[in-house]
Design an enzyme around this catalytic site. Sequence first.
Site, mmCIF file in Angstrom:
data_model
loop_
_atom_site.group_PDB
_atom_site.id
_atom_site.type_symbol
_atom_site.label_atom_id
_atom_site.label_comp_id
_atom_site.label_asym_id
_atom_site.label_seq_id
_atom_site.Cartn_x
_atom_site.Cartn_y
_atom_site.Cartn_z
ATOM 1 N N ARG A 1 0.960 -1.196 0.112
ATOM 2 C CA ARG A 1 -0.201 -0.021 0.111
ATOM 3 C C ARG A 1 0.944 1.329 0.046
ATOM 4 N NH1 ARG A 1 -4.288 -0.589 2.808
ATOM 5 N NH2 ARG A 1 -3.931 -2.832 2.984
ATOM 6 N N THR A 2 2.026 1.184 0.757
ATOM 7 C CA THR A 2 2.705 2.228 0.817
ATOM 8 C C THR A 2 3.399 2.559 -0.477
ATOM 9 O OG1 THR A 2 3.178 2.017 3.067
ATOM 10 C CG2 THR A 2 4.754 3.505 2.040
ATOM 11 N N LYS B 1 23.607 -10.068 -3.623
ATOM 12 C CA LYS B 1 25.003 -10.385 -4.005
ATOM 13 C C LYS B 1 25.787 -9.712 -2.816
ATOM 14 C CE LYS B 1 24.428 -10.647 -8.918
ATOM 15 N NZ LYS B 1 24.487 -9.732 -10.106
ATOM 16 N N ARG C 1 12.136 2.019 1.875
ATOM 17 C CA ARG C 1 11.626 1.499 2.830
ATOM 18 C C ARG C 1 12.487 0.170 3.387
ATOM 19 N NH1 ARG C 1 6.266 1.019 5.369
ATOM 20 N NH2 ARG C 1 5.794 -1.323 6.017
ATOM 21 N N HIS D 1 7.868 6.181 10.585
ATOM 22 C CA HIS D 1 7.045 5.959 9.453
ATOM 23 C C HIS D 1 6.398 7.552 9.086
ATOM 24 C CE1 HIS D 1 5.105 4.750 5.984
ATOM 25 N NE2 HIS D 1 4.357 3.551 6.499
#
Lengths: 287, 287, 287
Positions: free
Chosen positions: B39-40, B68, B89, B117
């Site tokens: 959603r974000t 990697k 995020r 947030h």
Amino acid sequence: MEIDELLRRAAEMGVCVDRGTDLLRGKVMGTLFFEPSTRTRLSFESAMIRLGGGVIGFAEPKVASVEKGENLADTVRTVENYADVLVIRHPLEGAARLAADFASVPVINAGSGAEEHPTQAMLDLLTIHQEQGRIDGLTIAVVGDLRYGRTVHSLAYALSLYKVKLLFVAPELLRMRREVVDDISARVALEESADLAPLLSEIDVLYMTRIQKERFADMAEYEKVAGAYRLTARDLEKVKESMIVMHPLPRVDEIDHSVDRSEHAKYFKQMRYGLLLRMALLLSILG
Amino acid sequence: MEIDELLRRAAEMGVCVDRGTDLLRGKVMGTLFFEPSTRTRLSFESAMIRLGGGVIGFAEPKVASVEKGENLADTVRTVENYADVLVIRHPLEGAARLAADFASVPVINAGSGAEEHPTQAMLDLLTIHQEQGRIDGLTIAVVGDLRYGRTVHSLAYALSLYKVKLLFVAPELLRMRREVVDDISARVALEESADLAPLLSEIDVLYMTRIQKERFADMAEYEKVAGAYRLTARDLEKVKESMIVMHPLPRVDEIDHSVDRSEHAKYFKQMRYGLLLRMALLLSILG
Amino acid sequence: MEIDELLRRAAEMGVCVDRGTDLLRGKVMGTLFFEPSTRTRLSFESAMIRLGGGVIGFAEPKVASVEKGENLADTVRTVENYADVLVIRHPLEGAARLAADFASVPVINAGSGAEEHPTQAMLDLLTIHQEQGRIDGLTIAVVGDLRYGRTVHSLAYALSLYKVKLLFVAPELLRMRREVVDDISARVALEESADLAPLLSEIDVLYMTRIQKERFADMAEYEKVAGAYRLTARDLEKVKESMIVMHPLPRVDEIDHSVDRSEHAKYFKQMRYGLLLRMALLLSILG
């Protein structure tokens, strides 16, 4: 009739692809794919971008917050705030309908459960219409897994709206369900058979589908069936000059690569019609 | 005050959504999601596209070359060559800050570790302001998991910049950490309680959050707690007419579906405010 | 010479990035990544968006319908209906060439098997040319895993088209294959060595590569080798003032972070040249 209007518009979309358009500039499409389906997703996304719009979404459920236990209705009521139209693919029957019930923006069903795939049926109609010049009057064979194949149900129902002769060709184990046959045969001429070869010369449209190994308990039985329905270049010697071969793709080996070079082969061009159909659909909804 | 200016601009973004804009044409946003948050991510991507910009990025770490063994700083110093702004995020505390230290383009924190947030907090403020017409003077209850919930910390701090009365409602096990309570109560009126029902009639904003099963060793204890904080349509009989219900989503079952149809329910509209807020933010950074 | 023309155009692309362009408006690029490579994918996608075009595609094979057993040729003949150019990354040698054989739209090889990565080689040339003002006349050391490293083969061949002196520096186990050495040394001056330190003062371009643990059966041997090729700020005391350090990234620890702040370090700027190079390439194909 609404479908014919859509087909007519789709046929005109080629110009938009060649020149580029900005008809949907500023619009956003949300692709919610709760099961992966690369070709369908890319087809819709290309259609939206070709019309000047933008795309957000996810390509598989793992990425979606479904993991956190969210239900489909909540996902839809969230994403509709970000997008002007939602395109939904879901493993469960009826999921697209449920989404549409909750959404305040239009929802397009991009495959829902085992039986519904309406834009596939429409692009199939478009392919037939464009390549044969008409749909009425044609003899159309649908071959392969008619029991579990997602696309064949939508297609059979769509074709039954026209004046066609349908041939359902499948091994015993994968025959079309009784109730579908009853439904369809009430409207159009319909014959069932397990044998493709004897029918080849009368067919205008040969619609092949994938036969999946997983349906068979007995591998020997699978090999026999898969072999019997494998189309090769040799089979094309017996067909009408105008006959076209279609397939929803991906294929496994039910159409031999020797067929690809033939003029009869239209299964890749079918993808192009899919793009045009989805452009017309998006435009009719958002334009 | 900078936040109020952002909220003011966000409130004006609705026009841009309706008409479409090209304000960020030619700009590219990079979404680096080292943990999935559909959603974000979709909210940011829609915001960028709505403003005429483009988007590149990844939705989960597996796809990133993190595999990697590359470190975050190198990823940032790579992708900043491709994008004009990065949206990050990350599961680790402080990751967004670290990224910003290394990046030569602006970095937006889209959730970093358990406590930060910031755009969620800002969209929460925007929702309250738009739906209640003000923030000052309101009584705001934050309910549920106040200990581990990522959004409630940012929100509590943001609200403490206004003249509000805060009610922290949580079971013993999930109470807000002592140091946060001390910090906040130094600035605004604050009450803690384990009981929601007696408070319902005085609340202007009821901010519900998810209570996660995983926090409880004892399932019976979880069931008791989850049950006690489940909001239903019946609870709404006791509330102010203007009271609004918010939730960062996804919810599990702490808000019953019977609440969805109520005028009090604003948790889906909250997502819309999230879009507007992120548009305003991107525009203030890149415009 | 075609490569020099591409480099010349790439060098001019910076203006397009700064101002934004619509040169490829209405065009669609399909990124088919059958193995993940975030930096290459994002570089191509940013290039296309910077030029005003759109992007569809997938970032890893799992999402693609490859799962259903589809072969590469069919995928290509499907997606070419949706896109004007395909960018393909594939774990198998020759896959990009195969795709190009079947496609009716242009195909760009974004890494195919262990040996081919042509746009990487071209961006490396661009970096050298822009940072040193020329390629001819330079002494260029390629260091690390010369046996398995995907980028070094393409780069070595590309450099052999110029008048350069090449130094291949690798541990015994990871030396460049005999046939490549023979090929290259037929065209340019070439020296092989296992020791970097004595060469440092004569190098104009130091091209470092990753040494992967998995290549070594004996971890002690790996540690010894990895240590011997680790570049630190101290090593820079001995180098020419104009010497530049490059790396295809991601690095593990073959370049110490103390080098990052040096003026010699160009490996992040190299990513920027990658963007410009891919913009020029897309434009020359589609413009």
